[in-house]
Motif scaffolding. Structure first.
Motif, PDB file in Angstrom:
ATOM      1  N   LEU A 178      34.630 -12.184  27.117  1.00 14.88           N
ATOM      2  CA  LEU A 178      33.625 -11.703  25.844  1.00 14.88           C
ATOM      3  C   LEU A 178      33.105 -10.065  26.094  1.00 14.88           C
ATOM      4  O   LEU A 178      32.766 -10.022  27.292  1.00 14.88           O
ATOM      5  N   PRO A 179      32.744  -9.770  25.260  1.00 19.39           N
ATOM      6  CA  PRO A 179      32.252  -8.312  25.288  1.00 19.39           C
ATOM      7  C   PRO A 179      30.812  -8.109  25.923  1.00 19.39           C
ATOM      8  O   PRO A 179      30.056  -9.266  25.933  1.00 19.39           O
ATOM      9  N   VAL A 180      30.463  -6.820  26.181  1.00 17.23           N
ATOM     10  CA  VAL A 180      29.340  -6.762  26.922  1.00 17.23           C
ATOM     11  C   VAL A 180      27.901  -7.301  25.992  1.00 17.23           C
ATOM     12  O   VAL A 180      27.030  -7.597  26.605  1.00 17.23           O
ATOM     13  N   SER A 181      28.095  -7.255  24.711  1.00 12.29           N
ATOM     14  CA  SER A 181      27.156  -7.561  23.917  1.00 12.29           C
ATOM     15  C   SER A 181      26.585  -9.067  23.948  1.00 12.29           C
ATOM     16  O   SER A 181      25.588  -9.341  23.519  1.00 12.29           O
ATOM     17  N   CYS A 182      27.581  -9.864  24.524  1.00 12.41           N
ATOM     18  CA  CYS A 182      27.231 -11.189  24.893  1.00 12.41           C
ATOM     19  C   CYS A 182      26.455 -11.352  26.102  1.00 12.41           C
ATOM     20  O   CYS A 182      25.980 -12.380  26.161  1.00 12.41           O
ATOM     21  N   GLU A 183      26.476 -10.480  26.798  1.00 13.04           N
ATOM     22  CA  GLU A 183      25.715 -10.425  28.230  1.00 13.04           C
ATOM     23  C   GLU A 183      24.328 -10.306  27.999  1.00 13.04           C
ATOM     24  O   GLU A 183      23.666  -9.799  27.310  1.00 13.04           O
ATOM     25  N   ASN A 184      23.457 -11.102  28.880  1.00 17.10           N
ATOM     26  CA  ASN A 184      21.915 -11.211  28.836  1.00 17.10           C
ATOM     27  C   ASN A 184      21.402 -11.356  27.303  1.00 17.10           C
ATOM     28  O   ASN A 184      20.546 -10.974  26.844  1.00 17.10           O
ATOM     29  N   SER A 185      22.110 -12.516  26.612  1.00 12.14           N
ATOM     30  CA  SER A 185      21.661 -12.682  25.458  1.00 12.14           C
ATOM     31  C   SER A 185      20.847 -14.133  25.321  1.00 12.14           C
ATOM     32  O   SER A 185      21.499 -15.029  25.829  1.00 12.14           O
ATOM     33  N   PRO A 186      19.861 -14.223  24.338  1.00 13.26           N
ATOM     34  CA  PRO A 186      19.104 -15.770  24.411  1.00 13.26           C
ATOM     35  C   PRO A 186      19.752 -16.338  23.383  1.00 13.26           C
ATOM     36  O   PRO A 186      19.533 -17.458  23.075  1.00 13.26           O
ATOM     37  N   ALA A 187      20.654 -15.799  22.485  1.00  9.54           N
ATOM     38  CA  ALA A 187      21.118 -16.555  21.228  1.00  9.54           C
ATOM     39  C   ALA A 187      22.491 -16.217  20.836  1.00  9.54           C
ATOM     40  O   ALA A 187      23.027 -15.945  20.129  1.00  9.54           O
ATOM     41  N   LEU A 188      23.166 -16.391  21.920  1.00  5.42           N
ATOM     42  CA  LEU A 188      24.807 -16.337  21.789  1.00  5.42           C
ATOM     43  C   LEU A 188      25.372 -17.948  21.344  1.00  5.42           C
ATOM     44  O   LEU A 188      24.922 -18.872  21.499  1.00  5.42           O
ATOM     45  N   ARG A 189      26.149 -17.718  20.433  1.00  5.82           N
ATOM     46  CA  ARG A 189      26.914 -18.842  19.713  1.00  5.82           C
ATOM     47  C   ARG A 189      28.337 -18.707  19.629  1.00  5.82           C
ATOM     48  O   ARG A 189      28.903 -17.575  19.470  1.00  5.82           O
ATOM     49  N   ILE A 190      28.909 -19.744  19.731  1.00  3.64           N
ATOM     50  CA  ILE A 190      30.447 -19.682  19.689  1.00  3.64           C
ATOM     51  C   ILE A 190      30.916 -20.546  18.481  1.00  3.64           C
ATOM     52  O   ILE A 190      30.485 -21.654  18.303  1.00  3.64           O
TER      53      ILE A 190
END
Length: 451
Positions: A178-190
């Protein structure tokens, strides 16, 4: 491409580099209500394919062949409408525009809740899948959102896998960073997109997903370590050492003598005072720190003071081994190995002092100039010089009333005197001094080298 081998190689590599893997979220599709299915992302015809969660396409571990009705639910693409036949990952590829089947599909299936990746880095999305479809026309894509599902981004198209000998899909494991933008996220969805071009050329199975999870690769903990060339040195000497720590990014050294460093390999490491010192290294990375220490011993060096009194040079370091030297060449004076040395002539002298602990040092040269000799030592006036031990004295100098020959230790040598010719009797070779004293007591000393 055989994905089983790729995954095996990946885990071997992770193990080799000490990287551990942790699962921060997973979903096995056993609760279909957690998913939002069949969200339109484009044209969808009356016979469009649909996303389904059921065990009509039963989940099987990677490496197994597809089965139906085994109680293990999966997310899969199925068919609908008059022309739909079969269940599970079976889809209608369309009729290529003949006008009987209208199966153009652009639909999305997404996890309906936010996934927290706070304090997590080096993320991957992993899942098992079967699927053939049709490359570039009927295929699935992994998608993600970092704002709770408002906007979606394509991550990677799912490449067609393969089938077993019985025609069923071969379950294959896939891991996608997953890209860095997915790190430390409270609202990731797949989620997953499915596209069908309705050209009638696709092949079952369509696509089925199972054992979905998000993992993080945890870097190994640092291990602090260093090696020394020795665990003891003499005072005023230096250690050489090497930092052999692993998986560390920062270093903190304490050398036990009030000095410190943050360099990976600070050099040199020297101690001016004798004693025992504890060298401590703290090696750190983002996972934490590790500490290691070694105790080293700095041995007392000899005291190198010299005293000249009553015609003798004395080393001020007692209870040692001594070797006196002739300066400035630092030539060893044979036999001069006591704490005191009586120089035969004016000149410069030094001494090597060695203690019982093995520490050794060489003194500065001391200048002796008050032995009653009025002239400087010279090699002029004797010829040939160097020679074989027989030489002549300049006739102007021969009028001296007293002639004597000494070796470098000050021992008087036997000689034969015939006129102004002198022969040194000893068989030894080396440097000798010829002293001449006139009737007034003035001395002149010549150096002579016997080869």
């Amino acid at each position: 491409m055989n994905y089983h081998y790729l995954i095996a190689i990946l885990f071997v590599a992770l193990d080799f580099f000490g990287i551990s893997q942790s699962t921060i979220w997973q979903n096995d599709f056993e609760n279909p209500a957690e998913w939002t299915l069949n969200i339109s992302t484009g044209q969808n015809d009356i016979d469009a394919n649909i996303w389904v969660i059921s065990d009509a396409e039963g989940g099987v571990a990677a490496g197994g062949c597809g089965v139906a009705g085994n109680g293990n639910k999966t997310l899969h693409v199925g068919c609908q409408g008059t022309w739909c036949t079969g269940t599970g990952a079976t889809y209608n590829a369309g009729d290529g525009g003949l006008g009987f089947i209208y199966a153009t599909t652009n639909k999305r299936a997404v996890f309906a809740s936010n996934i927290s990746t706070l304090n997590s880095q080096n993320l991957s999305v992993e899942f098992d899948y079967i699927g053939i479809g049709q490359a570039n026309d009927d295929f699935g894509t992994v998608i993600f959102s970092t704002d709770g599902g408002t906007t979606w981004t394509n991550l990677q198209t799912i490449t067609s896998a393969t089938t077993c000998a019985n025609g069923q899909g071969l379950w294959t494991h896939l891991s996608i960073p997953l890209p860095v933008s997915c790190e430390n996220s409270p609202a990731l969805r797949i989620g997953f997109n499915w596209k069908n071009s309705n050209d009638g050329a696709g092949t079952d199975p369509s696509l089925a997903i199972n054992n979905l999870k998000i993992t993080t690769n945890i870097p190994p903990d640092p291990v602090a370590n260093f090696t020394l060339n020795d665990n003891q040195i003499c005072q005023n000497y230096c250690f050489t050492f090497s930092n052999t720590s692993s998986d560390a990014t920062t270093y903190s050294w304490d050398f036990g003598n009030g000095n410190s460093s943050t360099l990976e390999n600070p050099q040199p490491l020297c101690y001016n005072l004798p004693g025992q010192y504890v060298i401590t290294l703290i090696a750190c990375n983002n996972q934490g720190c590790d500490t290691t220490s070694q105790t080293v011993t700095v041995l007392q060096a000899p005291f190198m003071g010299l005293e000249f009194l009553n015609g003798q040079i004395t080393s001020l370091q007692p209870n040692a081994l001594y070797q006196w030297l002739l300066c400035p060449s630092l030539t060893i004076i044979p036999g001069a190995t006591s704490v005191e040395y009586t120089p035969p002539i004016n000149g410069e002298y030094a001494v090597i002092v060695t203690l019982a602990n093995g520490c050794s040092d060489t003194s500065d040269c001391i200048v002796i100039s008050d032995l009653g000799i009025q002239e400087q030592v010279s090699s002029l006036g004797l010829f040939p010089n160097p020679g074989n031990g027989t030489f002549s004295i300049d006739s102007e100098l021969y009028n001296s009333c007293e002639i004597a020959v000494f070796d470098v230790t000050g021992r008087k040598q036997d000689m034969l005197l015939e006129g102004n010719s002198i022969t040194i009797v000893t068989a030894s070779k080396g440097l000798f001094f010829v002293r001449m004293k006139d009737e007034n007591g003035a001395e002149t000393v010549f150096s002579y080298l016997k080869e």
